[in-house]
Design a protein around this motif. Structure first.
Motif, PDB file in Angstrom:
ATOM      1  N   TYR A 176     -34.114 -11.897 -11.863  1.00  0.00           N
ATOM      2  CA  TYR A 176     -35.481 -11.401 -11.904  1.00  0.00           C
ATOM      3  C   TYR A 176     -35.457  -9.959 -12.419  1.00  0.00           C
ATOM      4  CZ  TYR A 176     -36.676 -15.399  -8.934  1.00  0.00           C
ATOM      5  OH  TYR A 176     -36.839 -16.661  -8.428  1.00  0.00           O
ATOM      6  N   PRO A 177     -36.576  -9.481 -12.990  1.00  0.00           N
ATOM      7  CA  PRO A 177     -36.615  -8.099 -13.486  1.00  0.00           C
ATOM      8  C   PRO A 177     -36.251  -7.081 -12.410  1.00  0.00           C
ATOM      9  CG  PRO A 177     -38.537  -9.333 -14.229  1.00  0.00           C
ATOM     10  CD  PRO A 177     -37.832 -10.207 -13.244  1.00  0.00           C
ATOM     11  N   HIS A 178     -35.551  -6.043 -12.826  1.00  0.00           N
ATOM     12  CA  HIS A 178     -35.155  -4.940 -11.941  1.00  0.00           C
ATOM     13  C   HIS A 178     -34.253  -5.425 -10.800  1.00  0.00           C
ATOM     14  CE1 HIS A 178     -37.916  -1.559 -13.308  1.00  0.00           C
ATOM     15  NE2 HIS A 178     -38.333  -2.588 -14.035  1.00  0.00           N
ATOM     16  N   PHE A 179     -33.628  -6.602 -10.961  1.00  0.00           N
ATOM     17  CA  PHE A 179     -32.792  -7.202  -9.921  1.00  0.00           C
ATOM     18  C   PHE A 179     -33.581  -7.424  -8.627  1.00  0.00           C
ATOM     19  CE2 PHE A 179     -29.139  -5.289 -12.384  1.00  0.00           C
ATOM     20  CZ  PHE A 179     -28.655  -6.517 -12.817  1.00  0.00           C
ATOM     21  N   TYR A 180     -34.845  -7.787  -8.788  1.00  0.00           N
ATOM     22  CA  TYR A 180     -35.678  -8.168  -7.638  1.00  0.00           C
ATOM     23  C   TYR A 180     -35.019  -9.352  -6.918  1.00  0.00           C
ATOM     24  CZ  TYR A 180     -39.619 -10.544  -5.336  1.00  0.00           C
ATOM     25  OH  TYR A 180     -40.432 -11.191  -4.445  1.00  0.00           O
TER      26      TYR A 180
ATOM     27  N   MET B 246     -33.540   1.259 -11.645  1.00  0.00           N
ATOM     28  CA  MET B 246     -34.203   0.024 -11.227  1.00  0.00           C
ATOM     29  C   MET B 246     -35.211   0.299 -10.112  1.00  0.00           C
ATOM     30  SD  MET B 246     -32.654  -2.381 -13.098  1.00  0.00           S
ATOM     31  CE  MET B 246     -32.662  -1.110 -14.368  1.00  0.00           C
ATOM     32  N   GLU B 247     -36.366  -0.363 -10.182  1.00  0.00           N
ATOM     33  CA  GLU B 247     -37.384  -0.248  -9.135  1.00  0.00           C
ATOM     34  C   GLU B 247     -37.953  -1.634  -8.852  1.00  0.00           C
ATOM     35  OE1 GLU B 247     -40.290   2.584 -10.333  1.00  0.00           O
ATOM     36  OE2 GLU B 247     -38.877   4.253 -10.417  1.00  0.00           O
TER      37      GLU B 247
ATOM     38  N   HIS C  28     -42.707  -8.142 -10.218  1.00  0.00           N
ATOM     39  CA  HIS C  28     -41.557  -8.873 -10.754  1.00  0.00           C
ATOM     40  C   HIS C  28     -41.395 -10.284 -10.215  1.00  0.00           C
ATOM     41  CE1 HIS C  28     -40.139  -4.458 -10.996  1.00  0.00           C
ATOM     42  NE2 HIS C  28     -40.677  -4.813 -12.149  1.00  0.00           N
ATOM     43  N   ARG C  29     -42.382 -10.782  -9.494  1.00  0.00           N
ATOM     44  CA  ARG C  29     -42.301 -12.140  -8.949  1.00  0.00           C
ATOM     45  C   ARG C  29     -42.657 -13.175 -10.004  1.00  0.00           C
ATOM     46  NH1 ARG C  29     -45.656 -13.855  -3.593  1.00  0.00           N
ATOM     47  NH2 ARG C  29     -47.385 -14.024  -5.094  1.00  0.00           N
ATOM     48  N   PHE C  30     -41.943 -14.264 -10.025  1.00  0.00           N
ATOM     49  CA  PHE C  30     -42.183 -15.394 -10.924  1.00  0.00           C
ATOM     50  C   PHE C  30     -43.230 -16.283 -10.253  1.00  0.00           C
ATOM     51  CE2 PHE C  30     -39.888 -17.952 -14.321  1.00  0.00           C
ATOM     52  CZ  PHE C  30     -40.801 -18.993 -14.354  1.00  0.00           C
ATOM     53  N   GLU C  31     -44.367 -16.576 -10.948  1.00  0.00           N
ATOM     54  CA  GLU C  31     -45.452 -17.330 -10.335  1.00  0.00           C
ATOM     55  C   GLU C  31     -45.944 -18.439 -11.253  1.00  0.00           C
ATOM     56  OE1 GLU C  31     -48.580 -14.644  -9.400  1.00  0.00           O
ATOM     57  OE2 GLU C  31     -47.460 -13.577  -7.845  1.00  0.00           O
ATOM     58  N   MET C  32     -46.364 -19.552 -10.638  1.00  0.00           N
ATOM     59  CA  MET C  32     -46.997 -20.652 -11.347  1.00  0.00           C
ATOM     60  C   MET C  32     -48.153 -21.147 -10.497  1.00  0.00           C
ATOM     61  SD  MET C  32     -47.208 -22.915 -13.835  1.00  0.00           S
ATOM     62  CE  MET C  32     -45.654 -22.761 -14.709  1.00  0.00           C
ATOM     63  N   GLU C  33     -49.342 -21.291 -11.115  1.00  0.00           N
ATOM     64  CA  GLU C  33     -50.528 -21.736 -10.392  1.00  0.00           C
ATOM     65  C   GLU C  33     -51.050 -23.019 -11.030  1.00  0.00           C
ATOM     66  OE1 GLU C  33     -51.928 -17.101  -9.548  1.00  0.00           O
ATOM     67  OE2 GLU C  33     -53.016 -18.375 -10.993  1.00  0.00           O
ATOM     68  N   LEU C  34     -51.343 -24.016 -10.188  1.00  0.00           N
ATOM     69  CA  LEU C  34     -51.819 -25.307 -10.676  1.00  0.00           C
ATOM     70  C   LEU C  34     -53.029 -25.757  -9.879  1.00  0.00           C
ATOM     71  CD1 LEU C  34     -48.442 -27.279 -10.927  1.00  0.00           C
ATOM     72  CD2 LEU C  34     -49.651 -26.162 -12.798  1.00  0.00           C
ATOM     73  N   GLU C  35     -53.919 -26.497 -10.555  1.00  0.00           N
ATOM     74  CA  GLU C  35     -54.980 -27.224  -9.874  1.00  0.00           C
ATOM     75  C   GLU C  35     -54.395 -28.600  -9.567  1.00  0.00           C
ATOM     76  OE1 GLU C  35     -57.628 -29.394  -8.338  1.00  0.00           O
ATOM     77  OE2 GLU C  35     -57.161 -30.089 -10.373  1.00  0.00           O
ATOM     78  N   PRO C  36     -54.233 -28.974  -8.305  1.00  0.00           N
ATOM     79  CA  PRO C  36     -53.436 -30.157  -7.981  1.00  0.00           C
ATOM     80  C   PRO C  36     -54.049 -31.484  -8.401  1.00  0.00           C
ATOM     81  CG  PRO C  36     -54.447 -29.233  -6.013  1.00  0.00           C
ATOM     82  CD  PRO C  36     -54.693 -28.262  -7.108  1.00  0.00           C
ATOM     83  N   TYR C  37     -55.379 -31.639  -8.363  1.00  0.00           N
ATOM     84  CA  TYR C  37     -55.996 -32.924  -8.688  1.00  0.00           C
ATOM     85  C   TYR C  37     -55.717 -33.313 -10.139  1.00  0.00           C
ATOM     86  CZ  TYR C  37     -59.526 -36.596  -9.206  1.00  0.00           C
ATOM     87  OH  TYR C  37     -60.153 -37.780  -9.458  1.00  0.00           O
ATOM     88  N   THR C  38     -55.870 -32.347 -11.061  1.00  0.00           N
ATOM     89  CA  THR C  38     -55.697 -32.630 -12.485  1.00  0.00           C
ATOM     90  C   THR C  38     -54.331 -32.228 -13.019  1.00  0.00           C
ATOM     91  OG1 THR C  38     -56.586 -30.449 -13.089  1.00  0.00           O
ATOM     92  CG2 THR C  38     -58.158 -32.259 -12.883  1.00  0.00           C
TER      93      THR C  38
ATOM     94  N   GLY D 276     -52.669 -20.552 -14.110  1.00  0.00           N
ATOM     95  CA  GLY D 276     -52.084 -19.279 -14.515  1.00  0.00           C
ATOM     96  C   GLY D 276     -50.575 -19.358 -14.398  1.00  0.00           C
ATOM     97  N   VAL D 277     -49.902 -18.578 -15.207  1.00  0.00           N
ATOM     98  CA  VAL D 277     -48.443 -18.510 -15.145  1.00  0.00           C
ATOM     99  C   VAL D 277     -48.021 -17.074 -15.393  1.00  0.00           C
ATOM    100  CG1 VAL D 277     -48.155 -19.080 -17.593  1.00  0.00           C
ATOM    101  CG2 VAL D 277     -46.264 -19.451 -16.019  1.00  0.00           C
ATOM    102  N   ARG D 278     -46.998 -16.668 -14.670  1.00  0.00           N
ATOM    103  CA  ARG D 278     -46.418 -15.330 -14.828  1.00  0.00           C
ATOM    104  C   ARG D 278     -44.908 -15.509 -14.722  1.00  0.00           C
ATOM    105  NH1 ARG D 278     -46.595 -10.108 -11.795  1.00  0.00           N
ATOM    106  NH2 ARG D 278     -47.522  -8.557 -13.173  1.00  0.00           N
ATOM    107  N   ALA D 279     -44.329 -15.982 -15.813  1.00  0.00           N
ATOM    108  CA  ALA D 279     -42.892 -16.264 -15.833  1.00  0.00           C
ATOM    109  C   ALA D 279     -42.160 -15.028 -16.325  1.00  0.00           C
ATOM    110  CB  ALA D 279     -42.606 -17.454 -16.754  1.00  0.00           C
ATOM    111  N   GLN D 280     -41.200 -14.550 -15.539  1.00  0.00           N
ATOM    112  CA  GLN D 280     -40.485 -13.342 -15.934  1.00  0.00           C
ATOM    113  C   GLN D 280     -39.028 -13.404 -15.508  1.00  0.00           C
ATOM    114  OE1 GLN D 280     -43.019 -10.201 -14.628  1.00  0.00           O
ATOM    115  NE2 GLN D 280     -43.257 -10.978 -12.571  1.00  0.00           N
ATOM    116  N   LEU D 281     -38.175 -13.061 -16.472  1.00  0.00           N
ATOM    117  CA  LEU D 281     -36.732 -13.086 -16.256  1.00  0.00           C
ATOM    118  C   LEU D 281     -36.105 -11.888 -16.954  1.00  0.00           C
ATOM    119  CD1 LEU D 281     -35.959 -16.865 -16.964  1.00  0.00           C
ATOM    120  CD2 LEU D 281     -36.082 -15.766 -14.725  1.00  0.00           C
TER     121      LEU D 281
END
Length: 507
Positions: free
Chosen positions: A371-375, A388-389, A395-405, A410-415
């Motif tokens: 993860y960025p900054h060795f999070y 590093m900070e 720096h969190r990796f996130e994925m958001e989904l609507e479950p029914y469909t 939203g996505v926030r992919a970071q490496l």
């Protein structure tokens, strides 16, 4: 209960009123139970990846913009590397709009789709920090490091190649000092790289040193990728035609269901590409399961854990995040031991938790991802460098989904890409600090638009429309049934049959 019943006998009125109101209640109950399932059966047709469906339309021409933010790490005190701890300064972000094009599509007989993707990046100066054209970055020479790493167990080859480098001045410093645009997309004209490629080409195959160099005459972290149809590989995913729960699910990458970069489950092709997800419909209950995104950049899947409920533009969704499990290497989670790339399992783990070896995926360079900054990484990675900070919000990796469909909200992919810096027996690397050195990190973002959110809201409300109607009809039926019972008791009483009159007997 209606004029048609007004001239009926009391018994007929009772039967008419009770029967019609009971039928209305039964119909309301049936509608409430059947309608959501009926709508789901109709909606499932749109969740199949084939021309004409809404999912295919949004996949082949994504309706939302994706952005790539690139940050480079500048080694500010490289001239004092023999005496000082590396201090790194973050440059950027240099922001690019990312466009995806699907090419060479092939529908297979087993309800799968094989394709390649072309990713095209356009620089967006107004969203960038710094000057992409003139900014410079100082970092370790990745080609020199790759040569040393590849030959670390081949002393004869190492001595021979190191001698060629020094005698011919193919490299004179362990560092790059280049333009940011060269380090990212344009590539840097590296004399060492071109000379080694030419040398290896001249040698018989059986005499070549075991060096896996990138097949380009220039070096850049994204060189050769902009507009390439082949760089990301060939994907085979489920279309969902056999089962909607297979829509977008990875089956093969480059024709195989597993890679040989990692052992066991870590090498298995799983998850989705992150853009099309199978819908859960109304079947999701309890704690949502983890989800996996296949990332060709690391030749593996990143598995995210469920975190919380969320909302975007009035749509309720679920959020998954990357935890410390992703880059654990078996230290705290035994199932992640298969990430270890040691030839002998007894030597695992090779790395502290928080960084994953991707050297075989990256042309043999001693590269890791974190993860960025060795999070969420082991403190050992932070001890050897400064600058590093780590921060969960940033720096969190996130994925958001609507479950029914299954629609991504939203996505926030970071490496972060790091190089395992050691001397490796190379003359130019003598005295170099042995650290896990960050060289760049990226953030890929995409978010639902308000216009697309309105379309999703319509899909989500359809199953409830029939339920609301059934509630209304059921309420009318119950009211009518109560009235029918009331009138049956008070006004439509059963009349007793006339009693025969007994004749009086004369005395």
């Amino acid at each position: 209960m209606g004029r048609c019943c007004s001239n009926w006998s009391p018994t007929g009125k009772r039967l008419c009123a009770l029967g019609s109101t009971s039928a209305l209640c039964v119909f309301a109950l049936a509608l409430g139970l059947v309608w959501p399932a009926l709508i789901w059966q109709i909606a499932k047709r749109e969740f199949v990846l084939e021309p004409g469906t809404e999912v295919y339309k949004n996949w082949i021409e994504p309706p939302i913009d994706t952005y790539l933010e690139l940050y480079l790490w500048n080694w500010t005190n490289a001239d004092a590397y023999l005496t000082e701890k590396p201090h790194l300064e973050q440059l950027g972000p240099y922001t690019f709009r990312e466009v995806h094009e699907r090419v060479n599509l092939k529908w297979n007989d087993n309800d799968t789709l094989t394709f390649q993707q072309r990713r095209i990046w356009y620089h967006v100066p107004e969203l960038s920090v710094g000057d992409y054209e003139t900014d410079r970055v100082v970092t370790i020479n990745p080609v020199l490091l790759t040569v040393g790493y590849a030959l670390r167990n081949e002393p004869v080859f190492l001595f021979y190649v190191d001698g060629i480098i020094m005698q011919n001045d193919l490299a004179t410093t362990p560092f790059y000092d280049v333009l940011v645009r060269e380090m990212i997309f344009e590539g840097y004209d590296d004399k060492l790289l071109t000379s080694l490629l030419a040398l290896i080409e001249l040698l018989p195959e059986e005499s070549r040193p075991p060096i896996d160099l990138p097949p380009y005459d220039r070096f850049g972290w994204f060189f050769g990728r902009n507009g390439s149809e082949t760089y990301d590989g060939t994907f085979t995913i489920g279309t969902g035609k056999d089962s909607v729960y297979n829509t977008g699910v990875m089956r093969l990458w480059n024709g195989a269901n597993a890679t040989d970069y990692y052992r066991g489950e870590c090498g298995r092709i799983r998850g989705t590409t992150g853009e099309v997800w199978p819908p859960w419909g109304r079947t999701l209950s309890g704690t949502p399961p983890s989800v996996s995104v296949f990332a060709p950049d690391v030749c593996s899947s990143v598995t995210l854990q469920y975190a919380e409920e969320m909302e975007r533009y009035g749509i309720d969704g679920l959020r998954w995040i990357g935890t410390d499990r992703v880059f654990d290497n078996g230290l705290h989670y035994p199932e992640t031991e298969c990430q270890c790339t040691a030839e002998n399992v007894a030597d695992c783990p090779l790395l502290d938790n928080g960084a994953m070896d991707v050297s075989r995926c990256k042309f043999g360079a001693p590269a890791t991802v974190s993860y960025p900054h060795f999070y969420l990484a082991n403190e050992s990675y932070l001890e050897g460098i400064s600058g590093m900070e780590p921060n969960e919000k940033e720096h969190r990796f996130e994925m958001e989904l609507e479950p029914y469909t299954g629609v991504p909200l939203g996505v926030r992919a970071q490496l972060q890409v790091n190089l395992d810096v050691k001397q490796y027996g190379m003359t130019l690397l003598k005295g170099i600090p042995e650290v896990m050195l960050p060289v760049l990190w990226f953030r890929q973002t995409a978010s639902l638009t308000e216009e697309l959110a309105d379309d999703i809201k319509l899909i989500l409300i359809l199953p409830d429309i029939g339920v609301y109607v059934s509630y209304a009809l059921g309420a009318l039926g119950i009211i009518g049934l109560v009235l029918a019972v009331y009138f049956s008791v008070t006004r439509w009483k059963l009349q007793s049959p006339p009693q025969p009159v007994e004749a009086k007997t004369a005395l």
